[in-house]
Design a protein around this motif. Structure first.
Motif, PDB file in Angstrom:
ATOM      1  N   ASP A   2       0.889  -1.220   0.148  1.00 44.98           N
ATOM      2  CA  ASP A   2       0.326   0.133   0.007  1.00 44.98           C
ATOM      3  C   ASP A   2       0.816   1.359   0.082  1.00 44.98           C
ATOM      4  O   ASP A   2       0.608   2.268  -0.500  1.00 44.98           O
ATOM      5  N   VAL A   3       1.976   1.191   0.683  1.00 49.26           N
ATOM      6  CA  VAL A   3       2.793   2.297   0.624  1.00 49.26           C
ATOM      7  C   VAL A   3       3.248   2.792  -0.678  1.00 49.26           C
ATOM      8  O   VAL A   3       3.208   3.870  -1.136  1.00 49.26           O
ATOM      9  N   ALA A   4       3.933   2.003  -1.286  1.00 48.87           N
ATOM     10  CA  ALA A   4       4.460   2.084  -2.555  1.00 48.87           C
ATOM     11  C   ALA A   4       3.157   2.566  -3.663  1.00 48.87           C
ATOM     12  O   ALA A   4       3.367   3.589  -4.295  1.00 48.87           O
ATOM     13  N   GLY A   5       2.083   1.994  -3.510  1.00 50.77           N
ATOM     14  CA  GLY A   5       1.016   2.193  -4.307  1.00 50.77           C
ATOM     15  C   GLY A   5       0.278   3.601  -4.207  1.00 50.77           C
ATOM     16  O   GLY A   5       0.162   4.463  -5.220  1.00 50.77           O
ATOM     17  N   LEU A   6       0.375   3.822  -2.812  1.00 43.89           N
ATOM     18  CA  LEU A   6      -0.345   5.262  -2.502  1.00 43.89           C
ATOM     19  C   LEU A   6       0.685   6.412  -2.703  1.00 43.89           C
ATOM     20  O   LEU A   6       0.213   7.676  -3.340  1.00 43.89           O
ATOM     21  N   ALA A   7       1.903   6.082  -2.489  1.00 43.41           N
ATOM     22  CA  ALA A   7       2.847   7.348  -2.913  1.00 43.41           C
ATOM     23  C   ALA A   7       2.832   7.581  -4.460  1.00 43.41           C
ATOM     24  O   ALA A   7       2.664   8.561  -4.946  1.00 43.41           O
ATOM     25  N   ALA A   8       2.832   6.452  -5.260  1.00 44.86           N
ATOM     26  CA  ALA A   8       2.659   6.590  -6.813  1.00 44.86           C
ATOM     27  C   ALA A   8       1.345   7.181  -7.142  1.00 44.86           C
ATOM     28  O   ALA A   8       1.449   8.181  -8.144  1.00 44.86           O
ATOM     29  N   ALA A   9       0.245   6.851  -6.639  1.00 41.35           N
ATOM     30  CA  ALA A   9      -0.989   7.238  -7.012  1.00 41.35           C
ATOM     31  C   ALA A   9      -1.132   8.862  -6.304  1.00 41.35           C
ATOM     32  O   ALA A   9      -2.014   9.652  -7.126  1.00 41.35           O
ATOM     33  N   THR A  10      -0.722   9.394  -5.577  1.00 38.60           N
ATOM     34  CA  THR A  10      -1.061  10.669  -4.895  1.00 38.60           C
ATOM     35  C   THR A  10       0.130  11.420  -4.916  1.00 38.60           C
ATOM     36  O   THR A  10       0.174  12.662  -4.797  1.00 38.60           O
ATOM     37  N   GLU A  11       1.413  11.070  -5.065  1.00 37.71           N
ATOM     38  CA  GLU A  11       2.673  11.831  -4.951  1.00 37.71           C
ATOM     39  C   GLU A  11       2.681  12.376  -3.497  1.00 37.71           C
ATOM     40  O   GLU A  11       3.816  13.236  -3.652  1.00 37.71           O
ATOM     41  N   ALA A  12       2.311  11.683  -2.546  1.00 41.43           N
ATOM     42  CA  ALA A  12       2.436  12.089  -1.238  1.00 41.43           C
ATOM     43  C   ALA A  12       3.983  11.896  -0.804  1.00 41.43           C
ATOM     44  O   ALA A  12       4.363  10.863  -1.252  1.00 41.43           O
ATOM     45  N   PRO A  13       4.746  12.838  -0.354  1.00 39.88           N
ATOM     46  CA  PRO A  13       6.062  12.761   0.043  1.00 39.88           C
ATOM     47  C   PRO A  13       6.124  11.895   1.599  1.00 39.88           C
ATOM     48  O   PRO A  13       7.372  11.401   1.453  1.00 39.88           O
ATOM     49  N   ASN A  14       5.278  11.723   1.923  1.00 36.88           N
ATOM     50  CA  ASN A  14       5.256  11.090   3.266  1.00 36.88           C
ATOM     51  C   ASN A  14       4.051   9.980   3.365  1.00 36.88           C
ATOM     52  O   ASN A  14       2.994  10.355   3.548  1.00 36.88           O
ATOM     53  N   VAL A  15       4.327   8.716   3.577  1.00 39.91           N
ATOM     54  CA  VAL A  15       3.375   7.540   3.558  1.00 39.91           C
ATOM     55  C   VAL A  15       3.712   6.525   4.575  1.00 39.91           C
ATOM     56  O   VAL A  15       4.956   5.957   4.258  1.00 39.91           O
ATOM     57  N   GLN A  16       2.885   5.928   5.587  1.00 37.45           N
ATOM     58  CA  GLN A  16       3.384   4.985   6.100  1.00 37.45           C
ATOM     59  C   GLN A  16       2.331   4.157   6.711  1.00 37.45           C
ATOM     60  O   GLN A  16       1.035   4.634   6.664  1.00 37.45           O
ATOM     61  N   PHE A  17       2.388   2.783   7.095  1.00 32.92           N
ATOM     62  CA  PHE A  17       1.497   1.830   7.171  1.00 32.92           C
ATOM     63  C   PHE A  17       1.903   1.166   8.731  1.00 32.92           C
ATOM     64  O   PHE A  17       3.258   0.957   8.789  1.00 32.92           O
ATOM     65  N   ASN A  18       1.073   1.227   9.634  1.00 34.28           N
ATOM     66  CA  ASN A  18       1.318   0.494  10.834  1.00 34.28           C
ATOM     67  C   ASN A  18       0.268  -0.567  11.197  1.00 34.28           C
ATOM     68  O   ASN A  18      -0.977  -0.448  10.692  1.00 34.28           O
TER      69      ASN A  18
END
Length: 337
Positions: free
Chosen positions: A217-233
């Protein structure tokens, strides 16, 4: 629509069984093959599902021991380290969906796809609950023009067992990769030690201990949104519903920070809650992916390609089915520092 059976490899397990039930609820006549090493177990599961046939699988054979038996798609519910199911699906030129590998183990599958990209669609179904998190997050993200932070906190009730195969898969993931893939200030890093330990508030406000989890999800969401900060816990414990005296549920907490479409600061927090737990929500995702891959929804079948689940599942349709099963998307108050 007349289709060849869908082959469920590992379909006698808890997740495969729930996925078959979710597909059956919408398409009661679609034929299924429940495949495994143990014929008796596969046949028993097929009988319980109904309209299915149990078959023994020979993983050493190119045809998996199925001979001339035709299938319309292959869904795999365990870690297929030898890629037997993917090779079979590509030879038969039918869609392939696998849900159990870790983010660090996808290179062999991508390599096979690169060498035969036109064979059939291949879905990297390793997102948390096979797309439930990303589909919900990207739907909420429509309120943002720019996103700077995405934080996902998943809570699994300690009574929410997915069966021995799921337990074995998680043991493997934790052993092979104790660090957590994270995007921080545009860079992909691996959180470890104290940096990977977090506390989040469950739906009812109870503090929960969790650790970073290397979800794709981290890689996918970063690519889809260009968000510079993404984490999953990921945390495990008593779910909010069970603390309230109700049956257990699964919770996904989604927090986003950025700007809205009028360039105003926007900070949101939502919870996706399913009353039947992680297995049922996974089953819904698998069913809707197979539906889209095969064109059961009336649209053309999915063309050959490499896909994340959220690229195939239409968010509004997903959330409608999610709510029909008793799921909720709840807007929460943002906790201020």
């Amino acid at each position: 629509m007349s289709l060849h059976p869908i082959l469920f490899l590992g379909g006698s397990g808890a997740i495969g069984h729930r996925s078959a039930k979710a597909l059956r609820a919408v398409y009661p006549d679609i034929p299924l093959l429940i495949g495994g090493r143990n014929l008796t177990k596969a046949q028993r599961a097929a009988q319980e599902i109904g309209g299915a046939r149990g078959v023994v699988i020979d993983f050493a054979a190119d045809d998996l021991g199925l001979g001339d038996c035709q299938v319309s798609a292959v869904a795999i519910f365990y870690m297929d380290h030898a890629l037997d199911g993917l090779r079979f699906a590509q030879r038969r030129r039918v869609p392939h969906l696998s849900i159990s590998s870790g983010v660090f183990e996808i290179a062999p599958q991508i390599a096979r796809f690169i060498h035969n990209p036109g064979a059939a669609p291949v879905v990297l179904g390793y997102e948390w609950l096979v797309g439930a998190t990303t589909v919900g997050t990207l739907h909420i993200a429509n309120a943002f023009a720019r996103i700077s932070h995405i934080r996902i906190d998943a809570l699994v009730d300690e009574q929410d067992g997915g069966g021995p195969t799921v337990a074995k898969d998680f043991e493997h993931l934790n052993k092979m990769l104790p660090f957590a893939l994270t995007r921080r200030d545009h860079n992909f890093i691996w959180r470890e030690g104290d940096d990977a330990k977090v506390t989040f508030l469950a739906l009812d406000g109870t503090p929960m201990q969790a650790t970073g989890f290397s979800s794709i999800d981290v890689a996918g969401l970063a690519a889809a949104t260009e968000a510079p900060n993404v984490q999953f816990n990921l945390g495990s414990g008593v779910s909010s519903s069970r603390r309230a005296g109700l049956p257990m549920s699964t919770e996904i907490l989604i927090e986003m920070i950025g700007e809205d479409h009028e360039n105003r600061p926007l900070h949101t927090r939502h919870a996706l809650v399913h009353p039947s737990g992680a297995a049922a929500l996974t089953g819904l995702s698998v069913a809707m992916l197979l539906e889209r891959l095969l064109g059961l929804d009336g649209a053309p079948p999915t063309p050959a390609g490499l896909y994340f689940p959220y690229q195939l599942i239409e968010a509004c349709a997903y959330l409608e089915r999610f709510r029909k099963e008793g799921g909720e998307v709840i807007e929460l108050q943002v906790q201020r520092d």
